[in-house]
Every structure is written in C-alpha cells, then in structure tokens.
Write a protein that holds these residues in place. Structure first.
Motif, mmCIF file in Angstrom:
data_model
loop_
_atom_site.group_PDB
_atom_site.id
_atom_site.type_symbol
_atom_site.label_atom_id
_atom_site.label_comp_id
_atom_site.label_asym_id
_atom_site.label_seq_id
_atom_site.Cartn_x
_atom_site.Cartn_y
_atom_site.Cartn_z
ATOM 1 N N GLN A 18 1.016 7.523 -6.735
ATOM 2 C CA GLN A 18 -0.041 8.485 -7.061
ATOM 3 C C GLN A 18 0.563 9.827 -7.437
ATOM 4 O O GLN A 18 1.419 10.350 -6.738
ATOM 5 N N ASN A 58 -3.204 13.676 -5.497
ATOM 6 C CA ASN A 58 -3.846 13.258 -4.253
ATOM 7 C C ASN A 58 -5.285 13.750 -4.196
ATOM 8 O O ASN A 58 -5.694 14.632 -4.934
ATOM 9 N N ASN A 86 0.821 -1.210 0.000
ATOM 10 C CA ASN A 86 0.000 0.000 0.000
ATOM 11 C C ASN A 86 0.854 1.259 0.000
ATOM 12 O O ASN A 86 0.512 2.251 -0.643
ATOM 13 N N GLN A 87 1.970 1.229 0.723
ATOM 14 C CA GLN A 87 2.871 2.378 0.746
ATOM 15 C C GLN A 87 3.464 2.630 -0.639
ATOM 16 O O GLN A 87 3.547 3.775 -1.086
ATOM 17 N N ARG A 130 0.770 4.047 -2.872
ATOM 18 C CA ARG A 130 0.485 5.439 -2.494
ATOM 19 C C ARG A 130 1.536 6.387 -3.071
ATOM 20 O O ARG A 130 1.219 7.490 -3.491
#
Length: 131
Positions: free
Chosen positions: A12, A15, A5-6, A9
């Motif tokens: 991206q 945001n 997940n990090q 993230r």
C-alpha cells in the motif's frame, strides 16, 4: 494468510486513517452535507494529530486533484461534479466497482440467485420489515 496480508499491506502506498469507519460510511456522512470526493479524500488521509497528510503519496495525489480542479472553469453550480471528475482522473475509476462498495454501488444478484427459495424468502422478509 497472515504472511500474505502482511505482504499486501506493505504494498500500500497510501494508508487510511478512518479507523473502524468504512469508506462508505464516511462518504455517506459527507454526502449528506456536500458530495465532494476531494474533501472526502482529504478527510480519510489527513492526520489531525500531526496536522499533515499521512504519507507523501497522499499529499501528492491531493495536490494533483487540486491542480486538475484549477484547470477547469469554476462554476458554483457544477463544482461538485468537477471535483469528482478531478478525483477520478487522478485516482482512476473502475466501472461497477463494488468490492468495498466504492461509489455506493450494490451489485445486482445473479439470475440463479433469483430462483433460490431462501433468497426469495429473505427478500420478501426484508420488504415486510421496510414497511
């Protein structure tokens, strides 16, 4: 799972600042007033505290949308449709996209699910509760 997940993230580029509100909820609230996807994009990527877009990419995308909109002839009757077309041209569009319920599309249940007794019971119960 946390490491994955990090990493995702960090990938991206733009945001989201809607907090706990989902895209769908914000879009539905805005659709009651005016269904304009360019305004929606600015709403979820504009920081009211800083008075600017949260990333340079978000600002760039927004400016591209406005440029595409300016290239088309302005007609007050179809303005929202032209805004939505410019939005989809800049960010792209996936037909039938429903992972995050984008475009408020709810996928149809599979044929196998229609034969499931539990599913049929829940559908029937929902219909009764609607009435």
């Amino acid at each position: 799972m946390s490491k994955r997940n990090q990493k995702n993230r960090q990938k991206q580029k733009v945001n989201y600042i809607g907090g706990r509100k989902s895209f769908v909820r914000i879009l539905e609230e805005m659709n009651e007033q005016d269904p304009n996807l360019i305004r929606f994009y600015k709403e979820v990527h504009w920081s009211r505290k800083k008075g600017c877009f949260i990333t340079d990419t978000a600002e760039h995308n927004y400016k591209l949308m406005l440029e595409r909109l300016d290239e088309t002839e302005v007609n007050t009757e179809n303005n929202n449709e032209k805004c939505n077309a410019a939005f989809k041209e800049v960010l792209g569009h996936r037909s039938g996209y429903a992972k995050e319920l984008g475009h408020s599309v709810i996928p149809e249940p599979s044929i196998a699910l229609h034969k499931n007794r539990d599913y049929l019971r829940i559908v029937e119960e929902n219909e009764r509760n609607k009435n």
